[in-house]
Motif scaffolding. Sequence first.
Motif, PDB file in Angstrom:
ATOM      1  N   THR A 224       0.808  -1.223   0.000  1.00  0.00           N
ATOM      2  CA  THR A 224       0.000   0.000   0.000  1.00  0.00           C
ATOM      3  C   THR A 224       0.841   1.273   0.000  1.00  0.00           C
ATOM      4  OG1 THR A 224      -0.199  -0.128   2.408  1.00  0.00           O
ATOM      5  CG2 THR A 224      -1.988  -1.082   1.108  1.00  0.00           C
ATOM      6  N   LYS A 225       2.112   1.186   0.366  1.00  0.00           N
ATOM      7  CA  LYS A 225       2.940   2.403   0.318  1.00  0.00           C
ATOM      8  C   LYS A 225       3.221   2.819  -1.132  1.00  0.00           C
ATOM      9  CE  LYS A 225       7.315   0.002   1.024  1.00  0.00           C
ATOM     10  NZ  LYS A 225       8.385  -0.267   1.962  1.00  0.00           N
TER      11      LYS A 225
ATOM     12  N   LYS B  38       0.840   2.988  -8.178  1.00  0.00           N
ATOM     13  CA  LYS B  38      -0.157   2.101  -8.784  1.00  0.00           C
ATOM     14  C   LYS B  38      -1.188   2.945  -9.544  1.00  0.00           C
ATOM     15  CE  LYS B  38      -1.521  -1.258  -6.116  1.00  0.00           C
ATOM     16  NZ  LYS B  38      -2.243  -2.129  -5.168  1.00  0.00           N
ATOM     17  N   ALA B  39      -1.648   4.026  -8.934  1.00  0.00           N
ATOM     18  CA  ALA B  39      -2.619   4.913  -9.585  1.00  0.00           C
ATOM     19  C   ALA B  39      -2.005   5.549 -10.832  1.00  0.00           C
ATOM     20  CB  ALA B  39      -3.086   5.989  -8.603  1.00  0.00           C
ATOM     21  N   ASP B  40      -0.741   5.972 -10.751  1.00  0.00           N
ATOM     22  CA  ASP B  40      -0.062   6.574 -11.904  1.00  0.00           C
ATOM     23  C   ASP B  40       0.060   5.573 -13.056  1.00  0.00           C
ATOM     24  OD1 ASP B  40       0.186   8.895 -10.421  1.00  0.00           O
ATOM     25  OD2 ASP B  40       2.305   8.565  -9.919  1.00  0.00           O
ATOM     26  N   LEU B  41       0.362   4.307 -12.745  1.00  0.00           N
ATOM     27  CA  LEU B  41       0.468   3.281 -13.785  1.00  0.00           C
ATOM     28  C   LEU B  41      -0.886   3.028 -14.452  1.00  0.00           C
ATOM     29  CD1 LEU B  41       2.941   0.705 -12.233  1.00  0.00           C
ATOM     30  CD2 LEU B  41       3.218   1.914 -14.392  1.00  0.00           C
ATOM     31  N   LEU B  42      -1.939   2.990 -13.665  1.00  0.00           N
ATOM     32  CA  LEU B  42      -3.270   2.823 -14.245  1.00  0.00           C
ATOM     33  C   LEU B  42      -3.596   3.969 -15.203  1.00  0.00           C
ATOM     34  CD1 LEU B  42      -5.105   1.501 -11.078  1.00  0.00           C
ATOM     35  CD2 LEU B  42      -4.986   0.293 -13.272  1.00  0.00           C
ATOM     36  N   ASP B  43      -3.230   5.196 -14.807  1.00  0.00           N
ATOM     37  CA  ASP B  43      -3.449   6.355 -15.679  1.00  0.00           C
ATOM     38  C   ASP B  43      -2.596   6.257 -16.945  1.00  0.00           C
ATOM     39  OD1 ASP B  43      -5.400   7.564 -14.088  1.00  0.00           O
ATOM     40  OD2 ASP B  43      -3.915   8.709 -12.944  1.00  0.00           O
ATOM     41  N   LYS B  44      -1.344   5.807 -16.824  1.00  0.00           N
ATOM     42  CA  LYS B  44      -0.480   5.652 -18.002  1.00  0.00           C
ATOM     43  C   LYS B  44      -1.055   4.614 -18.964  1.00  0.00           C
ATOM     44  CE  LYS B  44       4.072   6.991 -16.355  1.00  0.00           C
ATOM     45  NZ  LYS B  44       5.460   6.586 -16.128  1.00  0.00           N
ATOM     46  N   MET B  45      -1.537   3.503 -18.430  1.00  0.00           N
ATOM     47  CA  MET B  45      -2.136   2.478 -19.285  1.00  0.00           C
ATOM     48  C   MET B  45      -3.373   3.023 -19.998  1.00  0.00           C
ATOM     49  SD  MET B  45      -1.744  -1.180 -17.300  1.00  0.00           S
ATOM     50  CE  MET B  45      -2.623  -0.710 -15.826  1.00  0.00           C
TER      51      MET B  45
ATOM     52  N   SER C 171      -7.199   1.452  -1.284  1.00  0.00           N
ATOM     53  CA  SER C 171      -7.355   2.849  -0.890  1.00  0.00           C
ATOM     54  C   SER C 171      -8.222   3.603  -1.908  1.00  0.00           C
ATOM     55  CB  SER C 171      -5.981   3.518  -0.812  1.00  0.00           C
ATOM     56  OG  SER C 171      -5.446   3.685  -2.119  1.00  0.00           O
ATOM     57  N   PRO C 172      -8.820   4.715  -1.489  1.00  0.00           N
ATOM     58  CA  PRO C 172      -9.606   5.523  -2.432  1.00  0.00           C
ATOM     59  C   PRO C 172      -8.777   5.963  -3.648  1.00  0.00           C
ATOM     60  CG  PRO C 172     -10.057   6.226  -0.184  1.00  0.00           C
ATOM     61  CD  PRO C 172      -8.923   5.239  -0.112  1.00  0.00           C
ATOM     62  N   THR C 173      -7.498   6.255  -3.451  1.00  0.00           N
ATOM     63  CA  THR C 173      -6.626   6.657  -4.561  1.00  0.00           C
ATOM     64  C   THR C 173      -6.581   5.575  -5.626  1.00  0.00           C
ATOM     65  OG1 THR C 173      -5.233   7.966  -3.078  1.00  0.00           O
ATOM     66  CG2 THR C 173      -4.244   7.285  -5.166  1.00  0.00           C
ATOM     67  N   VAL C 174      -6.393   4.328  -5.210  1.00  0.00           N
ATOM     68  CA  VAL C 174      -6.298   3.217  -6.155  1.00  0.00           C
ATOM     69  C   VAL C 174      -7.659   2.921  -6.784  1.00  0.00           C
ATOM     70  CG1 VAL C 174      -5.829   0.739  -6.350  1.00  0.00           C
ATOM     71  CG2 VAL C 174      -4.271   2.203  -5.067  1.00  0.00           C
ATOM     72  N   ARG C 175      -8.712   2.915  -5.986  1.00  0.00           N
ATOM     73  CA  ARG C 175     -10.037   2.610  -6.533  1.00  0.00           C
ATOM     74  C   ARG C 175     -10.478   3.659  -7.554  1.00  0.00           C
ATOM     75  NH1 ARG C 175     -13.858   2.249  -2.088  1.00  0.00           N
ATOM     76  NH2 ARG C 175     -12.264   3.163  -0.802  1.00  0.00           N
ATOM     77  N   LYS C 176     -10.192   4.930  -7.284  1.00  0.00           N
ATOM     78  CA  LYS C 176     -10.544   5.990  -8.242  1.00  0.00           C
ATOM     79  C   LYS C 176      -9.728   5.838  -9.532  1.00  0.00           C
ATOM     80  CE  LYS C 176     -11.940   9.376  -4.807  1.00  0.00           C
ATOM     81  NZ  LYS C 176     -11.543  10.570  -4.046  1.00  0.00           N
ATOM     82  N   ALA C 177      -8.439   5.530  -9.408  1.00  0.00           N
ATOM     83  CA  ALA C 177      -7.595   5.343 -10.598  1.00  0.00           C
ATOM     84  C   ALA C 177      -8.066   4.141 -11.409  1.00  0.00           C
ATOM     85  CB  ALA C 177      -6.131   5.179 -10.186  1.00  0.00           C
TER      86      ALA C 177
END
Length: 187
Positions: A24-25, A30-37, A69-75
């Motif tokens: 989780t750290k 993880k969110a940035d990678l989802l956005d890049k994909m 986390s909300p960050t990951v779920r939103k991404a």
Amino acid sequence: VVDVRYPVFTKACTLMNIYLHSDTKHDQKKADLLDKMANHRYPTKFLYAAGDTNVKMEPEDISSGRVSSPTVRKAYKRFLDKMGAKMGLREIHQPYPTRVDGRAWSRIDRVFVAVPKDLQLEDFMDLTVSLPSHPHEPGKGTEHPSDHYQLLLTPSPATISKKARFVIATWLVRLPAFARRVKDRWA
């Protein structure tokens, strides 16, 4: 694993293996990678993507009930929304817990398919994900190379043997938490 006994898989396609870190750290990475994909320009109109997303959207995705986390779920939602609009990407429903670690399990392995919007979608609507037979259960020592089950993406026409499509994992049936959830859903 992609079952290629169906003619649609003879088209040029992009195969993408996904791995997003479980710690989780690394949630922002993880969110940035989802956005890049989601923003990447893919070389073909067909995209088959699968892998260990380590994204838990719902409490049912993991035996502890702890969602990402909300960050990951939103991404993750942005990824699905953008890729759906851009390429017609959809997640193929995969209800099986595919990672096991002792008595803990999770449904973090996911499969996605993008089909060009100008094609007939009837050929793609019946794709299913299953757990193919494997001689060794995940997380059970050195016999199995991973703590994850393999996933098999298969079209569902009548010509494909039903035997190849679905096997309930023994370890899953034996979990008391699984039995409770089944009883709760059927109640």
